[in-house]
Scaffold this motif. Structure first.
Motif, mmCIF file in Angstrom:
data_model
loop_
_atom_site.group_PDB
_atom_site.id
_atom_site.type_symbol
_atom_site.label_atom_id
_atom_site.label_comp_id
_atom_site.label_asym_id
_atom_site.label_seq_id
_atom_site.Cartn_x
_atom_site.Cartn_y
_atom_site.Cartn_z
ATOM 1 N N GLU A 21 18.250 0.775 3.904
ATOM 2 C CA GLU A 21 18.401 -0.670 4.014
ATOM 3 C C GLU A 21 17.956 -1.124 5.397
ATOM 4 O OE1 GLU A 21 19.369 -2.767 1.535
ATOM 5 O OE2 GLU A 21 19.398 -1.004 0.226
ATOM 6 N N PHE A 22 17.322 -2.291 5.479
ATOM 7 C CA PHE A 22 16.876 -2.860 6.742
ATOM 8 C C PHE A 22 18.078 -3.095 7.653
ATOM 9 C CE2 PHE A 22 16.061 -6.510 9.491
ATOM 10 C CZ PHE A 22 14.908 -6.097 10.133
ATOM 11 N N ASP A 23 17.950 -2.706 8.922
ATOM 12 C CA ASP A 23 18.989 -2.913 9.934
ATOM 13 C C ASP A 23 18.317 -3.585 11.124
ATOM 14 O OD1 ASP A 23 20.802 -2.732 12.069
ATOM 15 O OD2 ASP A 23 21.545 -0.780 11.434
ATOM 16 N N GLU A 24 18.706 -4.820 11.400
ATOM 17 C CA GLU A 24 18.033 -5.578 12.464
ATOM 18 C C GLU A 24 18.169 -4.940 13.837
ATOM 19 O OE1 GLU A 24 21.396 -8.976 13.458
ATOM 20 O OE2 GLU A 24 19.950 -9.367 11.856
ATOM 21 N N LYS A 25 19.170 -4.081 14.044
ATOM 22 C CA LYS A 25 19.352 -3.403 15.326
ATOM 23 C C LYS A 25 18.382 -2.231 15.497
ATOM 24 C CE LYS A 25 24.222 -4.490 15.172
ATOM 25 N NZ LYS A 25 25.464 -3.968 14.654
ATOM 26 N N LYS A 74 6.905 -4.541 6.540
ATOM 27 C CA LYS A 74 7.116 -5.088 5.199
ATOM 28 C C LYS A 74 6.947 -4.015 4.134
ATOM 29 C CE LYS A 74 7.572 -9.302 6.644
ATOM 30 N NZ LYS A 74 8.871 -9.646 7.076
ATOM 31 N N LYS A 75 7.875 -4.046 3.179
ATOM 32 C CA LYS A 75 7.729 -3.207 1.993
ATOM 33 C C LYS A 75 6.738 -3.892 1.065
ATOM 34 C CE LYS A 75 12.341 -1.168 1.695
ATOM 35 N NZ LYS A 75 13.494 -1.000 0.802
ATOM 36 N N CYS A 76 6.059 -3.119 0.247
ATOM 37 C CA CYS A 76 5.124 -3.679 -0.718
ATOM 38 C C CYS A 76 5.846 -3.903 -2.040
ATOM 39 C CB CYS A 76 3.946 -2.731 -0.913
ATOM 40 S SG CYS A 76 3.038 -2.451 0.620
ATOM 41 N N GLY A 77 5.173 -4.539 -2.952
ATOM 42 C CA GLY A 77 5.771 -4.853 -4.239
ATOM 43 C C GLY A 77 5.837 -6.352 -4.401
ATOM 44 N N SER A 78 6.458 -6.764 -5.456
ATOM 45 C CA SER A 78 6.571 -8.203 -5.702
ATOM 46 C C SER A 78 8.022 -8.558 -5.941
ATOM 47 C CB SER A 78 5.734 -8.585 -6.922
ATOM 48 O OG SER A 78 6.317 -8.047 -8.095
ATOM 49 N N GLU A 79 8.327 -9.812 -5.780
ATOM 50 C CA GLU A 79 9.685 -10.273 -6.056
ATOM 51 C C GLU A 79 10.020 -10.066 -7.537
ATOM 52 O OE1 GLU A 79 11.900 -11.073 -3.737
ATOM 53 O OE2 GLU A 79 10.305 -10.691 -2.289
ATOM 54 N N LYS A 80 9.015 -10.240 -8.385
ATOM 55 C CA LYS A 80 9.235 -10.094 -9.828
ATOM 56 C C LYS A 80 9.618 -8.666 -10.187
ATOM 57 C CE LYS A 80 6.981 -10.721 -14.282
ATOM 58 N NZ LYS A 80 5.760 -11.094 -14.985
ATOM 59 N N TRP A 81 8.907 -7.676 -9.619
ATOM 60 C CA TRP A 81 9.127 -6.288 -9.978
ATOM 61 C C TRP A 81 10.012 -5.550 -8.993
ATOM 62 C CZ3 TRP A 81 8.007 -5.821 -14.759
ATOM 63 C CH2 TRP A 81 6.956 -6.541 -15.309
ATOM 64 N N LEU A 124 9.910 5.227 5.893
ATOM 65 C CA LEU A 124 9.171 4.696 4.754
ATOM 66 C C LEU A 124 7.720 4.479 5.159
ATOM 67 C CD1 LEU A 124 9.708 3.622 1.811
ATOM 68 C CD2 LEU A 124 9.703 1.355 2.825
ATOM 69 N N VAL A 125 6.799 4.886 4.283
ATOM 70 C CA VAL A 125 5.379 4.597 4.444
ATOM 71 C C VAL A 125 5.051 3.539 3.396
ATOM 72 C CG1 VAL A 125 3.024 5.521 4.386
ATOM 73 C CG2 VAL A 125 4.930 6.991 5.132
ATOM 74 N N ASN A 126 4.559 2.365 3.847
ATOM 75 C CA ASN A 126 4.279 1.324 2.864
ATOM 76 C C ASN A 126 2.892 1.498 2.249
ATOM 77 O OD1 ASN A 126 2.392 0.102 4.590
ATOM 78 N ND2 ASN A 126 3.740 -1.586 5.153
ATOM 79 N N CYS A 127 2.533 0.605 1.336
ATOM 80 C CA CYS A 127 1.280 0.741 0.588
ATOM 81 C C CYS A 127 0.048 0.552 1.462
ATOM 82 C CB CYS A 127 1.250 -0.235 -0.580
ATOM 83 S SG CYS A 127 1.224 -1.963 -0.064
ATOM 84 N N GLU A 128 0.223 0.150 2.723
ATOM 85 C CA GLU A 128 -0.891 0.027 3.668
ATOM 86 C C GLU A 128 -0.973 1.238 4.604
ATOM 87 O OE1 GLU A 128 0.068 -3.625 5.620
ATOM 88 O OE2 GLU A 128 -0.554 -4.847 3.920
ATOM 89 N N GLY A 129 -0.031 2.185 4.468
ATOM 90 C CA GLY A 129 0.001 3.363 5.332
ATOM 91 C C GLY A 129 0.757 3.122 6.627
ATOM 92 N N LYS A 130 1.436 1.984 6.746
ATOM 93 C CA LYS A 130 2.236 1.680 7.939
ATOM 94 C C LYS A 130 3.645 2.237 7.745
ATOM 95 C CE LYS A 130 -0.458 -2.386 8.961
ATOM 96 N NZ LYS A 130 -0.529 -3.834 8.938
ATOM 97 N N THR A 131 4.299 2.600 8.851
ATOM 98 C CA THR A 131 5.625 3.216 8.763
ATOM 99 C C THR A 131 6.707 2.335 9.362
ATOM 100 O OG1 THR A 131 5.198 4.373 10.848
ATOM 101 C CG2 THR A 131 4.731 5.576 8.807
ATOM 102 N N GLY A 132 7.923 2.527 8.868
ATOM 103 C CA GLY A 132 9.079 1.789 9.365
ATOM 104 C C GLY A 132 10.357 2.351 8.788
#
Length: 172
Positions: free
Chosen positions: A35-39, A46-53, A100-108
């Protein structure tokens, strides 16, 4: 009498169901989701995907089996050797960095876990842990994964085996 018992049972079930539904919302969509933690986390990641799915992320063991880094694991090991990261303390154990590696290859969404040689949670050396975390964040060769033609986010981890204060092995 039977109707009263039946009614009591139905009301009890309804009450328990409502309470269970409230409790379930505390948990992530998938076991193991970070889960995202602002600290701790970069608000720009950003995670990839859509609000719908939804924003479903695959675990490291799902999908393709190849190592998702340009140059494979050997490229990470070589870069680590050049960095010469070690601890003055002659400690032994494991430091795992999961992210996490997102669909653009960026990490977070980086998270640390530290364990003694017998796999009990312990703090080994905070400076070493922070240096390995920064090293892991600096790795910029993660490749996006595609499953059935769709680019997806996926979790990855690196475990650093520490012997006598030095990284002796990178797992997996």
């Amino acid at each position: 009498m039977i109707k009263a018992v039946y009614l009591f049972a139905m009301l009890s079930f309804a009450l328990v169901s409502c309470q269970t539904e409230k409790t379930a919302k505390k948990y992530p969509n998938t076991v193991g989701d970070i889960e995202f933690d602002e600290k701790l986390d970069d608000a720009g990641f950003k995670k990839c995907g859509s609000e719908k799915w939804g924003h479903f992320s695959f675990q490291y063991y799902q999908g393709s089996k190849e190592y998702g880094y340009k140059g494979e694991k050997i490229a990470i090991v070589e870069k680590l050797k050049k960095e010469n990261i070690y601890s003055e303390n002659k400690i032994d154990g494991y430091i795992t960095v999961r992210f996490l590696v997102n669909c653009e290859g960026k990490t977070g969404l980086f998270r640390l876990q530290h364990m003694s040689p017998d796999l009990k949670e312990t703090v080994l050396d905070e400076e070493l842990e922070n240096r390995l975390l920064q090293f892991t964040k600096s790795l910029d060769g993660w490749m996006p994964k595609e499953i059935k033609g769709l680019k997806v986010d996926y979790y990855q981890y690196l475990t650093y085996k520490i012997e006598n204060g030095k990284v002796s092995e990178v797992l997996p």
